[in-house]
Scaffold this active site. Structure first.
Site, mmCIF file in Angstrom:
data_model
loop_
_atom_site.group_PDB
_atom_site.id
_atom_site.type_symbol
_atom_site.label_atom_id
_atom_site.label_comp_id
_atom_site.label_asym_id
_atom_site.label_seq_id
_atom_site.Cartn_x
_atom_site.Cartn_y
_atom_site.Cartn_z
ATOM 1 N N LYS A 1 37.961 51.856 41.087
ATOM 2 C CA LYS A 1 39.259 51.327 41.458
ATOM 3 C C LYS A 1 39.741 50.225 40.506
ATOM 4 O O LYS A 1 40.860 50.277 39.998
ATOM 5 C CB LYS A 1 39.176 50.774 42.885
ATOM 6 C CG LYS A 1 40.442 50.168 43.366
ATOM 7 C CD LYS A 1 40.189 49.300 44.581
ATOM 8 C CE LYS A 1 39.472 48.024 44.181
ATOM 9 N NZ LYS A 1 39.551 46.977 45.201
ATOM 10 N N THR A 2 38.887 49.253 40.285
ATOM 11 C CA THR A 2 39.296 48.120 39.451
ATOM 12 C C THR A 2 39.610 48.575 38.039
ATOM 13 O O THR A 2 40.555 48.104 37.413
ATOM 14 C CB THR A 2 38.188 47.057 39.426
ATOM 15 O OG1 THR A 2 37.771 46.824 40.768
ATOM 16 C CG2 THR A 2 38.701 45.767 38.844
ATOM 17 N N ASP B 1 46.654 45.371 44.849
ATOM 18 C CA ASP B 1 45.240 45.686 45.055
ATOM 19 C C ASP B 1 44.906 45.563 46.546
ATOM 20 O O ASP B 1 45.559 44.817 47.270
ATOM 21 C CB ASP B 1 44.406 44.679 44.250
ATOM 22 C CG ASP B 1 42.951 45.092 44.155
ATOM 23 O OD1 ASP B 1 42.644 46.262 44.451
ATOM 24 O OD2 ASP B 1 42.119 44.243 43.778
ATOM 25 N N GLU B 2 43.923 46.275 46.996
ATOM 26 C CA GLU B 2 43.456 46.179 48.399
ATOM 27 C C GLU B 2 44.598 46.320 49.392
ATOM 28 O O GLU B 2 44.747 45.523 50.323
ATOM 29 C CB GLU B 2 42.730 44.840 48.635
ATOM 30 C CG GLU B 2 41.603 44.533 47.674
ATOM 31 C CD GLU B 2 40.300 45.235 48.017
ATOM 32 O OE1 GLU B 2 40.327 46.184 48.833
ATOM 33 O OE2 GLU B 2 39.267 44.856 47.444
ATOM 34 N N GLN C 1 37.921 51.033 54.101
ATOM 35 C CA GLN C 1 37.315 49.726 53.886
ATOM 36 C C GLN C 1 38.174 48.590 54.425
ATOM 37 O O GLN C 1 38.072 47.447 53.992
ATOM 38 C CB GLN C 1 37.055 49.508 52.400
ATOM 39 C CG GLN C 1 35.962 50.426 51.867
ATOM 40 C CD GLN C 1 35.599 50.094 50.430
ATOM 41 O OE1 GLN C 1 35.057 49.041 50.136
ATOM 42 N NE2 GLN C 1 35.918 51.008 49.533
ATOM 43 N N ARG D 1 27.461 49.811 49.670
ATOM 44 C CA ARG D 1 27.128 48.785 48.664
ATOM 45 C C ARG D 1 25.903 49.187 47.869
ATOM 46 O O ARG D 1 25.614 48.631 46.814
ATOM 47 C CB ARG D 1 26.832 47.421 49.315
ATOM 48 C CG ARG D 1 27.981 46.744 50.049
ATOM 49 C CD ARG D 1 29.233 46.689 49.249
ATOM 50 N NE ARG D 1 30.080 47.848 49.556
ATOM 51 C CZ ARG D 1 31.120 48.220 48.834
ATOM 52 N NH1 ARG D 1 31.433 47.562 47.747
ATOM 53 N NH2 ARG D 1 31.841 49.263 49.167
#
Length: 754
Positions: free
Chosen positions: A42-43, A228-229, A260, A605
């Site tokens: 994503k980043t 973002d997010e 998330q 994670r």
DNA sequence: AGTCTTACTATTTTT
DNA sequence: TAGTAAGACT
């Protein structure tokens, strides 16, 4: 600007992107939603897209709005963009957190909401103190209705975009006084030329909806928007974005993962992401489903778990990293045994070649951490607790800041109250109340009231001496602002005020606090003005402190979002603990789904190994309780897990928890907001001017009209009793008191006798 | 004004 | 259980 890409060839920054990723990077125009599953890059997509927009000349750096939630994410985006396209990225003036960008915009137009551009941003502690004053002034029982609960509520309201005027009648606090208290609080904020975090966005909305020209200016400026997010945005942020986007054909790209979304309790609305396609008809939706982080067993376990949620857009993560170890699930006798087991496995993993820093223990709530800390100390496992009490929230740091804030401005009454008697200078509660009362009556700051009181006989001689020294100190330090560095000045202030002496005298907590203060002074060296420093600390509540040690990371699941570790321990998977009972009690099915997303975040994670555990017994707040394995344990697909139970507390099938399918009504936004969002935002805009009109630039309540006094008139004074006026000098009277003799008093403290 | 005592409460916390 | 915060007491 970097050189244009060689004609015909794709620019280097696209190398290594998969099909969906490069699609997300290259679809620059029109609305785009990128659904980026955990570990799908994503980043990288976000930063490459930003670089691409700049590198191809579609926009100049200051024409791109790029918003994140955390300072960390903003920093990372800036660094990576700079890495790709070089120094050109430095002009990215509108890359930052929602709050930082909103604060900038508010600085430029503060007067439109009745503030001055020098407004201060209050943190939660200031906010609660202020609310306490408001509650006390309104005679509300602060035991039953705590400042904290009102703070939470106000925050909640602001997150929904509600001003006091917009507050729905259904909202209540202290028996129908919600709106009045909310209004009173907002008035106090304005009087202090201050705002809280929620106001940053809310004031922006008021400005945008009330001033088409201002809104238009920003709409034209921001040719491209990156968010973002997106799953974590609240209603206020949503409206803010919609207003800035200006229409359904905006070049807006939102990146997020509905699975998330774990900040619902903070006002985040998963629905924002779920309804993106309705908000922006014709939007492109790109799914990133190829996971580069975890093994297939870990992904399988996580996917099986999250599949139990109803409200989701749906993604299927896949990976080429087949095989690996299955997710291990273990039952143990109690919390202590769990900690022992994990400590042992940590050492085992280390012997197998992992570093401590490759491992993390992710808990639901911080009370679970203690057991691990105790065990790790005992067995000499190096560990670091991530998160925990925040540096800038420590009392000594806030005290130091209060000194600085008061030096910066006489007007900061909250800072004044905090430190006027810290360290003790003999200014008691009564004197402080007297000062504040005068300040309020005259519509001036507390410092101004002190200066005035010093010229009268209202205060006891000893108090007067102390306050006079205090005022002189503040003035002297203020004068030193120009000649000495900020950190040197702070050292001087802490030393001369007696603050460090006070801490030195405290053998218990003093040393740690002095260390923190040293660290504070250190961190100030990067700033050249007090103003910029204070601005920085209010928006960036973090301090980079030497991490880097090889230590097991212990943190909450929330704190772990966005991180990854080769080996992850997930303890405490028990009903009531995880999912948290409170979450279910308060938010029902929605709360449960959020807990499940938290579990999903936890499992994803892990890169190679995930170890879930639960205990049959656990000590919670000093009480032993028996626990049942979490329903989430049942939901893990058997093909991807391996259960081990050395003690027999887990037979592979935890008692069933058949949950009825959710039938919770979607009463999302308290009515009105739901459909369609864009029209709602427009309507919202029409109604705003009424509020705006009221927000005149009064920064303090108007002073009370002075009483017409006459020489010889009989008056009464709380402290000195009865007397007759001898002379009058503006608001100061010399009164010959029957018992106390002649005193110089301030007229607000006397009343006409008889 | 400072110290002792008692009572209360206790998820998650991007800014 | 433990940590804090407010109230009572000296």
């Amino acid at each position: 600007m970097p050189p244009a890409p060689p004609s015909g060839g794709a620019p280097a920054y696209l190398n290594g992107l998969n099909l969906e990723q490069s699609d997300a990077v290259l679809s620059t125009d029109g609305p785009v939603l990128v659904l980026a599953g955990a570990g799908t890059g994503k980043t990288r997509v976000l930063t490459t897209r930003l670089a691409h927009i700049l590198a191809t000349g579609r926009a100049r750096p200051w024409e791109v709005l790029a918003v994140t939630f955390t300072n960390k994410a903003a920093r990372e985006m800036r660094e990576r963009a700079t890495h790709i396209i070089g120094p050109g990225a430095e002009g990215l003036r509108w890359l930052g957190t929602f709050h930082a960008i909103a604060a900038n915009i508010l600085r430029r137009h503060a007067e439109l909401v009745g503030l001055r551009s020098t407004y201060t941003i209050l943190d939660t502690d200031d906010q609660e103190r202020l609310l306490k004053q408001v509650l006390e002034a309104a005679n509300v029982d602060t035991k039953r209705f705590t400042p904290r609960s009102l703070a939470t509520l106000v925050d909640h309201w602001k997150n929904r975009g509600w001003t006091p005027q917009k507050l729905p009648a259904s909202e209540d606090f202290a028996n129908g006084r919600a709106r009045d208290l909310f209004s009173a609080y907002q008035e106090r904020l304005k009087a202090l030329n201050a705002c809280d975090f929620g106001d940053l966005l809310l004031h922006n909305l008021t400005i945008f909806t009330g001033h088409d020209d201002v809104l238009g200016e920003y709409q034209r400026r921001f040719r491209y928007m990156l968010v973002d997010e997106y799953q974590d945005t609240n209603v206020a942020q949503y409206l803010w974005l919609r207003l800035l986007a200006g229409g359904t054909s905006a070049n807006i790209c939102c990146v997020g993962d509905d699975d998330q979304s774990i900040y619902g309790w903070r006002g985040a609305e998963v629905d924002n992401i779920l309804r993106f396609e309705r908000d922006f008809p014709g939007a492109r939706v790109i799914r990133l489903e190829r996971n580069y982080r975890s093994t297939s067993h870990i992904l399988g376990a996580a996917s099986g778990l999250i599949a139990a949620n109803r409200a989701r857009l749906g993604k299927t993560l896949w990976t080429e990293a087949e095989g690996g170890e299955k997710v291990q699930v273990r039952g143990v006798w109690d919390g202590e045994a769990e900690a022992r087991l994990i400590a042992e496995e940590i050492e085992q993993a280390r012997r197998a070649g992992l570093r401590y820093a490759d491992m993390a223990v992710l808990v639901r709530a911080s009370f679970q951490m203690r057991a691990f800390e105790e065990r790790f100390v005992l067995t000499a496992v190096p560990y670091a607790v991530v998160g925990g009490p925040r540096f800038f929230e420590r009392a000594e740091i806030r005290d130091a800041h209060a000194y600085l804030r008061l030096i910066q401005s006489d007007d900061d009454d909250l800072a004044f109250e905090r430190i006027v008697n810290v360290p003790k200078r003999g200014v008691g509660d009564t004197s402080v109340q007297r000062i504040l009362s005068l300040a309020r009556h005259q519509g001036v700051s507390a410092m101004a009231a002190v200066r005035e009181l010093l010229t009268s006989d209202e205060l006891q001689a000893r108090t007067r001496t102390a306050l006079s020294a205090f005022v002189r100190d503040i003035d002297r330090w203020r004068a030193g602002l120009d000649s000495s560095s900020l950190s040197a000045l702070t050292e001087t202030v802490l030393e001369e005020s007696g603050y460090t002496d006070m801490q030195r005298a405290d053998k218990a907590t003093g040393p740690a606090r002095l260390d923190n203060l040293k660290e504070l002074v250190q961190s100030m060296q990067a700033f050249d003005s007090l103003q910029s420093y204070l601005e920085h600390v209010s928006l960036v509540m973090e301090l980079d402190r030497g991490a880097g040690e090889d230590a097991v990371q212990v943190m909450t699941l929330h704190a772990a979002k966005g991180l990854e570790f080769p080996l992850v321990f997930l303890p405490g998977w028990e009903e009531g603990v995880f999912p948290s009972q409170r979450s279910i009690d308060e938010k029902g099915e929605k709360g449960l789904e959020e807990e499940r997303r938290l579990a999903y975040v936890g499992v994803t994670r892990a890169r190679r190994f995930a170890r879930i555990s639960f205990a049959a017994n656990r000590q919670v707040y000093g009480r032993w309780t028996s626990q049942l394995p979490s329903r989430f344990v049942d939901e893990l697909p058997p093909a991807h897990i391996e259960t081990r139970s050395d003690t027999g507390y887990y037979d592979g099938a935890a008692p069933g928890f058949a949950m009825p399918a959710s039938r919770w009504e979607d009463s999302r936004f308290g009515g009105g907001y739901s459909s369609p969002g864009w029209q709602r935002a427009q309507r919202f805009s029409r109604q705003q001017p009424a509020i705006e009109a009221r927000a005149t630039a009064v920064s303090r309540p108007a002073p009370q009209a002075s009483q017409p006094w006459a020489i010889g008139e009989r008056v009464f004074h709380q402290k000195f009793g009865y007397g007759a006026i001898v002379s009058i000098d503006a608001n100061k009277l010399i009164v010959a008191f029957d018992k106390a003799g002649e005193k110089k008093v301030i007229d607000t403290f006397v009343e006409k006798a008889g």
